[in-house]
Design a protein around this motif. Structure first.
Motif, PDB file in Angstrom:
ATOM      1  N   ALA A  80       0.855  -1.192   0.000  1.00 30.21           N
ATOM      2  CA  ALA A  80       0.000   0.000   0.000  1.00 30.21           C
ATOM      3  C   ALA A  80       0.888   1.239   0.000  1.00 30.21           C
ATOM      4  O   ALA A  80       1.150   1.822   1.058  1.00 30.21           O
ATOM      5  N   PRO A  81       1.388   1.644  -1.160  1.00 29.45           N
ATOM      6  CA  PRO A  81       2.348   2.753  -1.205  1.00 29.45           C
ATOM      7  C   PRO A  81       1.687   4.111  -1.027  1.00 29.45           C
ATOM      8  O   PRO A  81       0.516   4.304  -1.355  1.00 29.45           O
ATOM      9  N   ARG A  82       2.458   5.050  -0.534  1.00 29.74           N
ATOM     10  CA  ARG A  82       2.048   6.446  -0.476  1.00 29.74           C
ATOM     11  C   ARG A  82       2.581   7.119  -1.739  1.00 29.74           C
ATOM     12  O   ARG A  82       3.792   7.149  -1.975  1.00 29.74           O
ATOM     13  N   PHE A  83       1.698   7.649  -2.552  1.00 29.25           N
ATOM     14  CA  PHE A  83       2.085   8.256  -3.824  1.00 29.25           C
ATOM     15  C   PHE A  83       2.588   9.679  -3.610  1.00 29.25           C
ATOM     16  O   PHE A  83       2.005  10.441  -2.832  1.00 29.25           O
ATOM     17  N   MET A  84       3.647  10.036  -4.317  1.00 25.56           N
ATOM     18  CA  MET A  84       4.033  11.429  -4.444  1.00 25.56           C
ATOM     19  C   MET A  84       3.281  11.970  -5.655  1.00 25.56           C
ATOM     20  O   MET A  84       3.494  11.521  -6.784  1.00 25.56           O
ATOM     21  N   ALA A  85       2.374  12.926  -5.410  1.00 33.03           N
ATOM     22  CA  ALA A  85       1.463  13.385  -6.459  1.00 33.03           C
ATOM     23  C   ALA A  85       1.476  14.900  -6.564  1.00 33.03           C
ATOM     24  O   ALA A  85       1.753  15.607  -5.593  1.00 33.03           O
ATOM     25  N   THR A  86       1.149  15.386  -7.752  1.00 34.55           N
ATOM     26  CA  THR A  86       1.159  16.822  -8.009  1.00 34.55           C
ATOM     27  C   THR A  86       0.201  17.571  -7.089  1.00 34.55           C
ATOM     28  O   THR A  86      -0.885  17.077  -6.748  1.00 34.55           O
TER      29      THR A  86
ATOM     30  N   GLU B 261      10.578  10.477 -13.567  1.00 31.51           N
ATOM     31  CA  GLU B 261      10.580  11.382 -14.721  1.00 31.51           C
ATOM     32  C   GLU B 261       9.970  12.742 -14.372  1.00 31.51           C
ATOM     33  O   GLU B 261      10.218  13.728 -15.054  1.00 31.51           O
ATOM     34  N   GLY B 262       9.133  12.777 -13.340  1.00 32.28           N
ATOM     35  CA  GLY B 262       8.540  14.034 -12.917  1.00 32.28           C
ATOM     36  C   GLY B 262       7.358  14.497 -13.737  1.00 32.28           C
ATOM     37  O   GLY B 262       6.796  15.565 -13.486  1.00 32.28           O
TER      38      GLY B 262
ATOM     39  N   ARG C 203      14.835  11.003 -19.393  1.00 31.10           N
ATOM     40  CA  ARG C 203      15.849  11.324 -18.401  1.00 31.10           C
ATOM     41  C   ARG C 203      15.153  11.773 -17.116  1.00 31.10           C
ATOM     42  O   ARG C 203      14.275  12.622 -17.140  1.00 31.10           O
ATOM     43  N   GLY C 204      15.551  11.201 -15.997  1.00 34.10           N
ATOM     44  CA  GLY C 204      14.845  11.457 -14.754  1.00 34.10           C
ATOM     45  C   GLY C 204      15.307  12.698 -14.024  1.00 34.10           C
ATOM     46  O   GLY C 204      16.406  13.210 -14.246  1.00 34.10           O
ATOM     47  N   LYS C 205      14.439  13.187 -13.149  1.00 36.07           N
ATOM     48  CA  LYS C 205      14.814  14.208 -12.179  1.00 36.07           C
ATOM     49  C   LYS C 205      15.592  13.517 -11.059  1.00 36.07           C
ATOM     50  O   LYS C 205      15.420  12.324 -10.807  1.00 36.07           O
ATOM     51  N   THR C 206      16.409  14.262 -10.340  1.00 30.87           N
ATOM     52  CA  THR C 206      17.297  13.628  -9.352  1.00 30.87           C
ATOM     53  C   THR C 206      16.649  13.409  -7.987  1.00 30.87           C
ATOM     54  O   THR C 206      17.271  12.839  -7.100  1.00 30.87           O
ATOM     55  N   GLY C 207      15.404  13.834  -7.822  1.00 37.29           N
ATOM     56  CA  GLY C 207      14.772  13.742  -6.510  1.00 37.29           C
ATOM     57  C   GLY C 207      14.677  12.333  -5.956  1.00 37.29           C
ATOM     58  O   GLY C 207      14.916  12.109  -4.757  1.00 37.29           O
TER      59      GLY C 207
END
Length: 258
Positions: A71-77, A127-128, A140-144
């Motif tokens: 049950a992941p916690r999403f990082m969302a806009t 990817e962001g 290319r991904g973001k570094t976060g």
């Protein structure tokens, strides 16, 4: 005396939402989930790093994670959190807000680090954004994501998905009803694969270039995990969304077999 903080546990609301997501996906498509999350990591701390190809992705990943007991916690806009009803539900479910393009975006990394430290599984799109590569391979991904992993020392598992772009168009809610109707009739196959943990242990947090190296490894791992999900679409996808723009400025250097 030191007070021990109880590990985070997914609320019933989020568990119920995952069950609903599974039902929604079953109505619109055929979900195939391969790979696994090691049992000792399912309760966290863990970072899931996924490719992003469609507005339908969060529902698909919520359903796929349910099949693996995660049950992941999403990082969302942040825009989703500003929606009156949905925003309240997302906050109560424990998801993490990312205000991209603002000074507050750095707070999201701190919030994610605190969530992982509390024993959470956090799902991130490195990817962001929804990728705009013409072949729909990871950009290319973001570094976060790498900075989060290096700061926390938590393991990372790549998650690749394919097929969700056939359900909802890029510009949804524009074209939403047409896309849903088409999916009910055609029931496209949506494939999700959990890959092998990514090794970043030789990279030191704060070392110059470490975050970029880690990010490239994460995107490489997602790409490698995606390859077996689209064996008959190695270059370009069969389903082309005419409303989806193309942007090659963030093309990742690696491709399958690279």
């Amino acid at each position: 005396m030191e007070t021990l903080t109880a590990p985070w546990r997914p609320p019933l609301l989020w568990r119920a939402a995952q069950a609903l997501a599974r039902a929604v996906v079953a109505l619109l498509a055929r979900l195939e989930v391969t790979g696994d999350v090691p049992e000792h990591l399912r309760g966290g701390p863990l970072i899931l790093a996924a490719n992003h190809i469609s507005p339908f992705d969060p529902i698909v990943l919520g359903a796929a994670c349910r099949t693996r007991g995660v049950a992941p916690r999403f990082m969302a806009t942040g825009g989703l959190f500003r929606t009156p009803v949905l925003g309240t539900l997302m906050r109560h479910a424990g998801h993490l807000r990312v205000d991209r393009g603002t000074a507050a975006v750095h707070r999201a990394l701190d919030d994610a680090a605190a969530a992982v430290a509390a024993g959470s599984v956090v799902l991130v799109y490195p990817e962001g954004r929804i990728g705009l590569d013409p072949g729909m391979w990871p950009e290319r991904g973001k570094t976060g994501t790498a900075r989060l992993a290096l700061a926390c020392g938590a393991p990372i598992i790549p998650v690749a998905q394919w097929g969700s772009h056939e359900v909802l168009p890029y510009r949804a809610p524009k074209g939403l009803l047409r896309g849903l109707a088409r999916s009910v009739l055609r029931r496209p196959v949506i494939r999700v694969r959990f890959g092998d943990p990514i090794d970043l242990y030789d990279l030191a947090h704060g070392t110059p270039g470490a975050a970029r190296q880690g990010t490239d490894r994460i995107i490489d791992a997602i790409t490698d995990t995606l390859v077996p999900l689209r064996p008959d679409e190695p270059e370009r996808p069969r389903h082309v969304d005419p409303g989806r723009p193309v942007d090659t400025s963030r093309a990742h250097r690696r491709r399958p077999g690279g």
